[in-house]
Design an enzyme around this catalytic site. Structure first.
Site, mmCIF file in Angstrom:
data_model
loop_
_atom_site.group_PDB
_atom_site.id
_atom_site.type_symbol
_atom_site.label_atom_id
_atom_site.label_comp_id
_atom_site.label_asym_id
_atom_site.label_seq_id
_atom_site.Cartn_x
_atom_site.Cartn_y
_atom_site.Cartn_z
ATOM 1 N N GLY A 1 3.845 3.215 -0.179
ATOM 2 C CA GLY A 1 4.600 3.691 -1.325
ATOM 3 C C GLY A 1 3.948 3.359 -2.649
ATOM 4 O O GLY A 1 4.069 4.107 -3.624
ATOM 5 N N PHE A 2 3.213 2.234 -2.725
ATOM 6 C CA PHE A 2 2.676 1.772 -4.001
ATOM 7 C C PHE A 2 1.153 1.781 -4.054
ATOM 8 O O PHE A 2 0.585 1.629 -5.127
ATOM 9 C CB PHE A 2 3.155 0.342 -4.286
ATOM 10 C CG PHE A 2 4.587 0.267 -4.701
ATOM 11 C CD1 PHE A 2 4.937 0.323 -6.041
ATOM 12 C CD2 PHE A 2 5.594 0.161 -3.757
ATOM 13 C CE1 PHE A 2 6.266 0.260 -6.431
ATOM 14 C CE2 PHE A 2 6.923 0.100 -4.135
ATOM 15 C CZ PHE A 2 7.265 0.150 -5.479
ATOM 16 N N ARG B 1 -2.933 2.728 -2.056
ATOM 17 C CA ARG B 1 -3.762 3.356 -1.038
ATOM 18 C C ARG B 1 -4.848 2.366 -0.650
ATOM 19 O O ARG B 1 -5.244 1.524 -1.453
ATOM 20 C CB ARG B 1 -4.388 4.654 -1.560
ATOM 21 C CG ARG B 1 -3.344 5.723 -1.862
ATOM 22 C CD ARG B 1 -3.969 7.074 -2.093
ATOM 23 N NE ARG B 1 -2.941 8.098 -2.281
ATOM 24 C CZ ARG B 1 -3.146 9.388 -2.141
ATOM 25 N NH1 ARG B 1 -4.351 9.825 -1.825
ATOM 26 N NH2 ARG B 1 -2.164 10.251 -2.331
ATOM 27 N N GLY C 1 -5.473 4.193 4.737
ATOM 28 C CA GLY C 1 -4.022 4.277 4.858
ATOM 29 C C GLY C 1 -3.385 4.314 3.488
ATOM 30 O O GLY C 1 -4.039 4.060 2.470
ATOM 31 N N ASP D 1 8.094 -7.464 7.560
ATOM 32 C CA ASP D 1 7.790 -6.049 7.817
ATOM 33 C C ASP D 1 6.857 -5.915 9.022
ATOM 34 O O ASP D 1 5.848 -5.211 8.970
ATOM 35 C CB ASP D 1 7.168 -5.403 6.583
ATOM 36 C CG ASP D 1 7.183 -3.865 6.666
ATOM 37 O OD1 ASP D 1 8.000 -3.319 7.438
ATOM 38 O OD2 ASP D 1 6.383 -3.224 5.967
#
EC number: 2.7.11.21
Length: 631
Positions: free
Chosen positions: A73-74, A76, A70, A186
Site C-alpha cells: 500500500g505504501f 514498492r 513486489g 502480519d
C-alpha cells in the site's frame, strides 16, 4: 497498514552506514502475495517508481534499480545493485508524499528502528537506508526465490514434510522476535521470503510493534484479513498468541490450499474467525489436524506456545528434510527420509552383489555392521491392523528415486505425463453417449491391485496384486514384496536397486520390514475381499511385476501409479475402479459396482463415447493426474 503506535514529533531521518561487505546470504523483497490480500488499513496505490539510478545524496554511492519484486500500500520493492561493489539488494522505496504527515513518517521510523538491529538466520537482514527529495530507500537482504506465496501459487498445496521444513524456520525466527519483545502482526505467505539456497526468512516489519502489557496494548485492527486472530477483531489487543494464530492459518493454507476462514465476503470471513468456524480435511494426517486444532482456538490463553508447537507430534514424529530442492518451488519434490539401516545395507549389498569382489576387503566386518543395525529399522509389527488400518494418514506416498528411474520401468513423471496425454486426448474428443461400446471379447489378463491397506500413519501402504504378490511401499521410500508362493522376498532400497532373497536368507536389517509385510499379507488375506472379477494372471507369467511408484488419496478416490505405466483409480463410495494399461494401444478397464469388469480400447471410447458413469470417472482420473503433473 497501520499507523505506528502513538504519535511522536517528526524528527530527521537517521542514516545508517553503508556496509563494505555483502549481507549474509540472499534476501527478500517486499510484500507480494498471489491472492488479493488487502491489508485492513492500507493507503492508496503507490505512484510511479523512481528512475533507473538511485543515488545516496550524502555518500554519493549509486545503485542500479532492477526488476520490481513486489508492492504494497505504501511502497514498492525493487532489486538494486551497488554499481561499485556489485552487491545486490532488495530496496524498499517509499515516496516522500506518503510520509508527509508526522504519524506516517513515524510509522516508517518505527519499522526501521525495530528491524535494523535484528540479527537472525531466519529474519531478513536490514542493510542500510537513506532518503532524497523524492523517496526513502530501505536496503534489505535480497531473496532471489521470492516468497512462500509464489511457491504456494505454483503448487497450491505442499507435502507435510515441506510444511514442517518451512514452519521450523518460521518458528525459529518468530521465537527470536518474541524473545526480543517484538510482535510481527502480519505473518502471511507473502512475508516469508526464500533465498537462493531455499532458506526461509521472515520479513516486512511494516506492522511490527513492541510487546506491551495487556492493559496498555493498542486496540487497532491490523494485519491481513485471512490471518487476523479473533482477539484482534474483537479489539482486545495484539499479543504473541495472535502471531501464533496467524502461523496456524499459514500452516493450514500450505496443507489445504486455501486459508481456513476464507470466504467471498470480508464480513463473513470475520464472522468465521470470531466463531472459529472452519473445517479440517480428513486427508491431513492426525498430528497435523491435532496441531491445527490446538493453534486455532478462540482464546489466546488456550493456544500452544512456540516451544509447545515444536514439541508436538507433528514435528517430533514426522520427517523434516534438511533441505528442499529448488524444483520444489514449482513441482512436488521426491522426498525420501534418511534410513541409516537402508543406507548401510545398500552399501553392503553393492559390495556383495553389485561389483567385483575386492580380495583385500573383509566382508564379514560389513555384515556384522548390518546385523547391529536391526533395531534402527522402524518399529515392531502392529498387534492388530484391524484396529488401526482406518486411521487417517498422509495422503501421499512416493517411492524413492535416484533420478534415473526404475531400471526396467518408468518414473512417476513419465507415467503421469503419458497417462495425462492419452486420457486427455480420449476425453476431449469423446462424443456424447448413453452407454458404453462393446468391450474386448478376450482381453489380455492384466496385473492390478485387488486389495490395499493404508497404514501410512505408522508404516506404509500395503497392497496385493491380482497375481497374489503382496507388497508394501514404506514411509521411508523403500519397497518390499512377497512372491505369490510366499517363498521369495523382493527388496527395492531405491527405485533403481532391486534385490531378491529366499525367505530364509533375508538380512537381519530387513527383518522388521519383512515382519510388517507379512502382517499386511495376513490381514489382507483374512479380512479383505478381492476388488473385482477380472481374469487372474499367474505371477510366473509376469516377467517383471510392476512396482508401485506413488499413491495419492483424495476424499473420493485412491490413485496408484506403477512402474510399467499402469494407472489405477479406486473410488471409495461405490467401489468402482478404473485401470489404464497397455499403452500400445491404451486399454481402459472399468470395474463396475457389481464387481463385473469390462476392458475397452481407448480409441473406441474416443470415437463412440461412453456411459455417463464411465465418463465421470475418466474425467476425475484426468483431474487427479493433472494434480500430479509438474506442468
Amino acid at each position: 497498514m497501520e499507523p505506528a503506535a502513538g504519535f511522536l514529533s517528526p524528527r530527521p531521518f537517521p542514516r545508517a552506514a553503508v556496509p563494505s561487505a555483502p549481507p549474509a546470504g540472499p534476501g527478500p523483497p517486499a510484500n507480494a502475495s498471489p491472492r488479493s490480500e488487502p491489508e485492513v488499513l492500507a493507503g492508496p496505490r503507490a505512484p510511479d517508481p523512481p528512475g533507473r539510478l538511485i543515488t545516496d545524496p550524502l555518500s554519493g554511492r549509486t545503485y542500479t534499480k532492477g526488476r520490481l519484486l513486489g508492492k504494497g500500500g505504501f511502497a514498492r520493492c525493487y532489486e538494486a545493485t551497488d554499481t561499485e561493489s556489485g552487491i545486490a539488494y532488495a530496496v524498499k522505496v517509499i515516496p516522500q508524499s506518503r510520509v508527509a504527515k508526522p504519524h506516517q513518517r513515524e510509522k516508517i521510523l518505527n519499522e526501521i528502528e525495530l528491524h535494523r538491529d535484528l540479527q537472525h538466520r531466519h529474519i531478513v537482514r536490514f542493510s542500510h537506508h537513506f532518503e532524497d527529495a523524492d523517496n526513502i530507500y530501505i536496503f534489505l537482504e535480497l531473496c532471489s526465490r521470492k516468497s512462500l506465496a509464489h511457491i504456494w501459487k505454483a503448487r497450491h498445496t505442499l507435502l507435510e514434510p515441506e510444511v514442517r521444513y518451512y514452519l521450523r524456520q518460521i518458528l525459529s525466527g518468530l521465537k527470536y522476535l518474541h524473545q526480543r519483545g517484538i510482535l510481527h502482526r502480519d505473518l502471511k505467505l507473502g512475508n516469508f521470503f526464500i533465498t537462493d539456497n531455499m532458506e526461509l526468512k521472515v520479513g516486512d516489519f511494516g506492522l511490527a510493534a513492541r510487546l506491551e502489557p495487556p492493559e496498555q496494548r493498542k486496540k487497532t485492527i491490523c494485519g491481513t484479513p485471512n490471518y487476523v486472530a479473533p482477539e484482534v477483531l474483537l479489539r482486545q489487543g495484539h499479543g504473541p498468541e495472535a502471531d501464533v494464530w496467524s502461523l496456524g492459518c499459514v500452516m493450514y493454507t500450505l496443507l489445504c490450499g486455501s486459508p481456513p476462514f476464507e470466504t467471498a465476503d470480508l464480513k463473513e470471513t470475520y464472522r468465521c474467525i470470531k466463531q472459529v468456524h472452519y473445517t479440517l480435511p480428513a486427508s491431513l494426517s492426525l498430528p497435523a489436524r491435532q496441531l491445527l486444532a490446538a493453534i486455532l482456538r478462540a482464546s489466546p490463553r488456550d493456544r500452544p506456545s512456540i516451544e509447545q508447537i515444536l514439541r508436538h507430534d507433528f514435528f517430533t514424529k514426522g520427517y523434516t528434510p534438511d533441505r528442499l530442492p529448488v524444483s520444489s518451488c514449482v513441482t512436488v519434490p521426491d522426498l525420501t527420509p534418511p534410513n541409516p539401516a537402508r543406507s548401510l545395507f545398500a552399501k553392503v549389498t553393492k559390495s556383495l552383489f553389485g561389483r567385483k569382489k575386492n580380495k583385500n576387503k573383509n566382508h564379514s566386518e560389513d555384515q556384522d555392521n548390518v546385523s547391529c543395525l536391526a533395531p534402527v529399522v522402524s518399529g515392531q509389527a502392529p498387534a492388530s491392523l484391524i484396529e488401526t488400518a482406518a486411521e487417517d494418514s498422509s495422503p501421499r506416498g512416493t517411492l524413492a528415486s535416484s533420478g534415473d528411474g526404475f531400471e526396467e520401468g518408468l518414473t512417476v513423471a513419465t507415467v503421469v505425463e503419458s497417462a495425462l496425454c492419452a486420457l486427455r486426448n480420449c476425453v476431449a474428443f469423446m462424443p456424447p453417449a448413453e452407454q458404453n461400446p462393446a468391450p474386448l471379447a478376450q482381453p489380455e489378463p492384466l496385473v492390478w491391485v485387488s486389495k490395499w491397506v493404508d497404514y501410512s500413519n505408522k508404516f506404509g501402504f500395503g497392497y496385493q496384486l491380482s497375481s497374489r504378490r503382496v507388497a508394501v511401499l514404506f514411509n521411508d521410500g523403500t519397497h518390499m514384496a512377497l512372491s505369490a508362493n510366499r517363498k521369495t522376498v523382493h527388496y527395492n532400497p531405491t527405485s533403481t536397486k532391486h534385490f531378491s532373497f529366499s525367505m530364509g536368507s533375508v538380512p537381519r536389517a530387513l527383518q522388521p520390514q519383512l515382519g510388517i509385510l507379512r502382517y499386511f499379507a495376513s490381514y489382507m488375506e483374512q479380512h479383505l475381499m478381492k476388488g473385482g472379477d477380472l481374469p487372474s494372471v499367474e505371477e510366473a507369467e509376469v516377467p517383471a511385476p510392476p512396482l508401485l511408484l506413488q499413491w495419492v488419496k483424495t476424499d473420493q478416490a485412491l490413485l496408484m501409479l506403477f512402474s510399467d505405466g499402469t494407472v489405477q483409480v479406486n473410488f471409495y463410495g461405490d467401489h468402482t475402479k478404473l485401470i489404464l494399461s497397455g499403452w500400445e494401444p491404451l486399454l481402459v478397464t472399468f470395474v463396475a459396482r457389481n464387481r463385473s469388469a469390462c476392458t475397452y480400447l481407448a480409441s473406441h471410447l474416443r470415437q463412440l463415447g461412453c456411459s455417463p458413469d464411465l465418463r465421470q470417472r475418466l474425467r476425475y482420473a484426468l483431474r487427479l493426474l493433472r494434480d500430479q503433473s509438474p506442468a
